[in-house]
Design an enzyme around this catalytic site. Structure first.
Site, mmCIF file in Angstrom:
data_model
loop_
_atom_site.group_PDB
_atom_site.id
_atom_site.type_symbol
_atom_site.label_atom_id
_atom_site.label_comp_id
_atom_site.label_asym_id
_atom_site.label_seq_id
_atom_site.Cartn_x
_atom_site.Cartn_y
_atom_site.Cartn_z
ATOM 1 N N ASP A 62 0.808 -1.226 0.000
ATOM 2 C CA ASP A 62 0.000 0.000 0.000
ATOM 3 C C ASP A 62 0.838 1.273 0.000
ATOM 4 O OD1 ASP A 62 -2.183 -1.705 0.114
ATOM 5 O OD2 ASP A 62 -2.225 -1.658 2.303
ATOM 6 N N LYS A 92 1.766 2.107 -5.157
ATOM 7 C CA LYS A 92 2.285 1.548 -6.417
ATOM 8 C C LYS A 92 1.347 1.832 -7.588
ATOM 9 C CE LYS A 92 2.321 -2.464 -4.380
ATOM 10 N NZ LYS A 92 2.075 -2.127 -2.967
ATOM 11 N N GLY A 142 -4.544 -4.323 -3.717
ATOM 12 C CA GLY A 142 -5.527 -3.294 -4.037
ATOM 13 C C GLY A 142 -4.748 -2.064 -4.429
ATOM 14 N N HIS A 143 -4.738 -1.747 -5.716
ATOM 15 C CA HIS A 143 -3.948 -0.627 -6.227
ATOM 16 C C HIS A 143 -4.890 0.503 -6.637
ATOM 17 C CE1 HIS A 143 -0.319 -3.473 -7.201
ATOM 18 N NE2 HIS A 143 -0.694 -3.491 -5.943
ATOM 19 N N ARG A 157 2.659 -28.737 -7.058
ATOM 20 C CA ARG A 157 2.461 -29.285 -8.403
ATOM 21 C C ARG A 157 1.080 -29.892 -8.615
ATOM 22 N NH1 ARG A 157 7.864 -32.483 -7.672
ATOM 23 N NH2 ARG A 157 6.797 -32.636 -5.677
ATOM 24 N N GLN A 191 2.018 -6.043 -3.214
ATOM 25 C CA GLN A 191 2.478 -6.144 -1.825
ATOM 26 C C GLN A 191 3.779 -5.338 -1.633
ATOM 27 O OE1 GLN A 191 1.423 -9.560 -3.317
ATOM 28 N NE2 GLN A 191 -0.496 -8.605 -2.814
ATOM 29 N N GLY A 246 -10.712 -3.084 3.468
ATOM 30 C CA GLY A 246 -11.282 -1.987 4.245
ATOM 31 C C GLY A 246 -10.791 -1.949 5.696
ATOM 32 N N ARG A 261 -5.358 0.394 8.643
ATOM 33 C CA ARG A 261 -3.933 0.044 8.596
ATOM 34 C C ARG A 261 -3.255 0.554 9.867
ATOM 35 N NH1 ARG A 261 -3.713 2.589 2.676
ATOM 36 N NH2 ARG A 261 -4.517 0.853 1.459
ATOM 37 N N SER A 304 5.419 12.338 -4.030
ATOM 38 C CA SER A 304 3.984 12.393 -4.279
ATOM 39 C C SER A 304 3.322 13.191 -3.161
ATOM 40 C CB SER A 304 3.436 10.970 -4.346
ATOM 41 O OG SER A 304 2.030 10.993 -4.398
ATOM 42 N N VAL A 305 2.452 14.127 -3.551
ATOM 43 C CA VAL A 305 1.862 15.041 -2.559
ATOM 44 C C VAL A 305 0.330 14.962 -2.520
ATOM 45 C CG1 VAL A 305 3.815 16.640 -2.537
ATOM 46 C CG2 VAL A 305 1.992 16.946 -4.233
HETATM 47 P P1 GDP Z 1 -0.746 0.296 -3.545
HETATM 48 O O1 GDP Z 1 -1.320 -0.981 -3.049
HETATM 49 O O2 GDP Z 1 0.725 0.381 -3.326
HETATM 50 O O3 GDP Z 1 -1.114 0.600 -4.963
HETATM 51 O O4 GDP Z 1 -1.379 1.448 -2.641
HETATM 52 P P2 GDP Z 1 -2.937 1.566 -2.214
HETATM 53 O O5 GDP Z 1 -3.701 2.070 -3.368
HETATM 54 O O6 GDP Z 1 -3.400 0.338 -1.544
HETATM 55 O O7 GDP Z 1 -2.812 2.644 -1.051
HETATM 56 C C1 GDP Z 1 -2.308 3.913 -1.265
HETATM 57 C C2 GDP Z 1 -3.386 4.934 -0.888
HETATM 58 O O8 GDP Z 1 -2.806 6.207 -0.772
HETATM 59 C C3 GDP Z 1 -4.468 5.071 -1.944
HETATM 60 O O9 GDP Z 1 -5.678 5.397 -1.321
HETATM 61 C C4 GDP Z 1 -3.967 6.229 -2.788
HETATM 62 O O10 GDP Z 1 -5.013 6.903 -3.454
HETATM 63 C C5 GDP Z 1 -3.333 7.095 -1.751
HETATM 64 N N1 GDP Z 1 -2.181 7.887 -2.175
HETATM 65 C C6 GDP Z 1 -1.190 7.569 -3.063
HETATM 66 N N2 GDP Z 1 -0.257 8.546 -3.081
HETATM 67 C C7 GDP Z 1 -0.648 9.481 -2.190
HETATM 68 C C8 GDP Z 1 -0.089 10.707 -1.740
HETATM 69 O O11 GDP Z 1 0.996 11.140 -2.142
HETATM 70 N N3 GDP Z 1 -0.780 11.392 -0.788
HETATM 71 C C9 GDP Z 1 -1.965 10.961 -0.293
HETATM 72 N N4 GDP Z 1 -2.582 11.689 0.631
HETATM 73 N N5 GDP Z 1 -2.533 9.808 -0.693
HETATM 74 C C10 GDP Z 1 -1.874 9.079 -1.623
HETATM 75 P P1 IMO Z 2 -0.859 -4.217 -2.232
HETATM 76 O O1 IMO Z 2 -0.405 -4.756 -3.556
HETATM 77 C C1 IMO Z 2 -0.943 -4.620 2.095
HETATM 78 C C2 IMO Z 2 -0.996 -8.677 3.736
HETATM 79 C C3 IMO Z 2 -2.259 -9.124 4.447
HETATM 80 C C4 IMO Z 2 -1.663 -10.085 5.449
HETATM 81 C C5 IMO Z 2 -0.543 -10.755 4.648
HETATM 82 C C6 IMO Z 2 -0.934 -12.061 3.998
HETATM 83 O O2 IMO Z 2 -2.152 -3.496 -2.287
HETATM 84 O O3 IMO Z 2 0.231 -3.427 -1.587
HETATM 85 P P2 IMO Z 2 -2.511 -12.814 2.015
HETATM 86 O O4 IMO Z 2 -3.861 -12.348 1.580
HETATM 87 O O5 IMO Z 2 -1.455 -12.621 0.987
HETATM 88 O O6 IMO Z 2 -2.562 -14.203 2.568
HETATM 89 O O7 IMO Z 2 -2.124 -11.880 3.266
HETATM 90 O O8 IMO Z 2 -0.188 -9.821 3.643
HETATM 91 N N1 IMO Z 2 -1.216 -8.181 2.354
HETATM 92 C C7 IMO Z 2 -1.155 -6.889 2.014
HETATM 93 N N2 IMO Z 2 -0.988 -5.781 2.764
HETATM 94 N N3 IMO Z 2 -1.042 -4.500 0.758
HETATM 95 C C8 IMO Z 2 -1.198 -5.596 -0.014
HETATM 96 O O9 IMO Z 2 -1.158 -5.546 -1.364
HETATM 97 C C9 IMO Z 2 -1.296 -6.871 0.612
HETATM 98 N N4 IMO Z 2 -1.470 -8.135 0.167
HETATM 99 C C10 IMO Z 2 -1.403 -8.930 1.251
HETATM 100 O O10 IMO Z 2 -2.899 -8.033 5.080
HETATM 101 O O11 IMO Z 2 -1.074 -9.381 6.516
HETATM 102 MG MG MG Z 3 -2.866 -1.660 -1.808
#
Ligand code: GDP
Ligand code: IMO
Ligand code: MG
Length: 423
Positions: free
Chosen positions: A13, A16, A40-41, A143, A224, A302, A305, A412-413
């Site tokens: 999170d 990315k 979740g991106h 396998r 991740q 949801g 964190r 990133s801001v």
């Molecule tokens: P990912 O899994 O690495 O793609 O990241 P997520 O999307 O799960 O979580 C990043 C969260 O931070 C999302 O809600 C983005 O919209 C938000 N976000 C990304 N960059 C920034 C930033 O520079 N500032 C703020 N306030 N939010 C950001």
């Molecule tokens: P992105 O790509 C944050 C965490 C879960 C749990 C552990 C194992 O959005 O950054 P799993 O479902 O793989 O068995 O869970 O890894 N986890 C993540 N935490 N961002 C993610 O993906 C994650 N994918 C898995 O919360 O602690």
């Molecule tokens: Mg994510």
């Protein structure tokens, strides 16, 4: 032509999705190489917020082809929902989204096994997203898995039945009993597989090989983060794939020598969702503010964190394991208004000061040692160049660059595509 990688350096999170979306204009192909719908991106542009789970984050750009690589695990049911959400954007999915035949399928019983395993662990649970990730990768390395390419064969449903029957017996074996209606889940699953089959399946390693030969540029999108890596993360509180740079080689069939830039992305603070050690975790107002201002809730589940100060011991480790060549710092805006900022630069471990990540980072073993810096008051979200940055932010960035010995090229801001400052 070389392949560039973009990887999360913390516990996921980091942002990315946002940065892949920003960088896609420079690439011909965006390829996911590991993980599955546990990811979740989030992408934000033109007032729209979009969360992708399996589909690469370049999907909204005309120019790029998006590939789901062999290292990814696909849940057809979630994939179908993602496709449904994209319908309103009128994208040419058939030609823009390609799927590796070697990617493994997450079956309904994999999800049930995940649930039974976690429920049986009680307090020791991993905090999995319950998307069936662990059980699917277990079947892959055991396998026994079913791959996307199998669905093109006439006997695949027999193979499915045998595996699902075995899974049912395994589910019974767990102490925790879970309720389920497999018939209903299977109806949904088989319908979703038919939708998946309308997409283009390819031998992706060959496709990528030819693409490289013909000069196409490729960006591999990690899911991740490094501290969730099956080998290098905080085991057993990790995911079941290699989230680090080497995972892109096995997850796409790209040779190590072809990799050029490794973009390492991190938040200006730290978060973790799920269980496991987190040395710099905060339980005070600072942590509460990071969570509230940063809107730190899992994009997939949801869940709130956990938040804490930036941990340079862990970040240095991730930079090394991945061979990061450029850093990107996210969510600096969230720290605006903090009177002070703490940065963990070392750990106290068994009475000694250490600066590398030891085998065991549980709270009883490590105590973070912090440097303290002055915070900034200015709102960063409207800024569009480095010249507008407050001195304290520049000091923070320069301190990190010195400690990590890698330049921070993007700051990133805010969540929007436009809130991205190049240095
Ligand atoms: P990912 O899994 O690495 O793609 O990241 P997520 O999307 O799960 O979580 C990043 C969260 O931070 C999302 O809600 C983005 O919209 C938000 N976000 C990304 N960059 C920034 C930033 O520079 N500032 C703020 N306030 N939010 C950001
Ligand atoms: P992105 O790509 C944050 C965490 C879960 C749990 C552990 C194992 O959005 O950054 P799993 O479902 O793989 O068995 O869970 O890894 N986890 C993540 N935490 N961002 C993610 O993906 C994650 N994918 C898995 O919360 O602690
Ligand atoms: Mg994510």
């Amino acid at each position: 032509m070389a392949v560039d990688l973009l990887l999360g350096l913390q516990w996921g999170d980091e942002g990315k999705g946002k940065i892949v979306d920003v960088l896609t204009q420079n690439y011909d192909i965006i390829a996911r190489f590991q993980g599955g719908p546990n990811a979740g991106h989030t992408l934000e542009f033109d007032g729209i917020k979009h969360v992708l789970h399996t589909i690469p984050s370049g999907i909204f750009h005309e120019n790029a082809v998006n590939l789901v690589g062999n290292g990814v695990v696909i849940d057809p049911v979630i994939f179908k929902k993602e496709l449904d959400n994209l319908k309103k954007f009128d994208l040419d999915i058939k030609s823009k989204l390609l799927i590796s035949r070697k990617a493994h399928l997450i079956l309904p019983t994999h999800r049930l096994l995940d649930a039974a395993s976690e429920a049986s662990k009680g307090k020791a649970k991993i905090g999995s997203t319950l998307k069936g990730i662990g059980p699917t990768y277990m079947d892959k390395t055991g396998r026994n898995g079913i791959r996307v390419g199998d669905t093109e064969l006439s006997n695949w449903k027999e193979k499915y039945r045998a595996l699902a029957n075995k899974h049912e017996a395994m589910i019974d074996f767990y102490a925790a009993k879970i309720e389920y209606d497999l018939k209903e889940l299977e109806t949904e699953f088989f319908a979703a597989v038919e939708v998946l089959k309308e997409l283009t399946f390819i031998d992706s390693e060959e496709y990528l090989h030819q693409a490289q030969k013909s000069g196409k540029s490729i960006l591999a999108e990690g899911a991740q983060g490094s501290l969730l890596d099956i080998d290098f993360g905080t085991y057993p509180y990790v995911t079941s794939s290699n989230t680090t740079a080497a995972g892109a080689c096995t997850g796409l069939g790209v040779a190590p020598g072809k990799i050029k830039e490794v973009f390492g992305i991190f938040k200006a603070y730290a978060t973790r969702v799920g269980s496991g050690p987190f040395p710099t975790e905060l339980f005070d107002n600072y942590g509460e503010t990071m969570g509230r201002v940063g809107n730190e809730f899992g994009a997939t589940t949801g869940r709130p964190r956990r938040c804490g100060w930036l941990d340079l011991v862990a970040l240095r480790y991730a930079v090394q394991v991945n061979g990061v060549t450029q850093l990107m710092m996210m969510k600096g805006d969230v720290l605006s208004g903090f009177d002070k900022l703490k940065i963990c630069t070392a750990y106290e471990y068994k009475g000694k000061k250490i600066s590398h990540l030891p085998y065991n980072i549980e709270a009883e073993n490590v105590k973070p040692i912090y440097s303290e810096m002055k915070g900034w008051r200015e709102d960063l979200t409207k800024m569009n160049s480095v010249e507008q940055f407050p001195t304290e932010l520049n000091d923070y960035i320069e301190f990190l660059e010195k400690e990590l010995e890698v330049p921070i090229k993007i700051v990133s801001v805010g969540p929007d595509r436009t809130q991205t400052i190049h240095r």
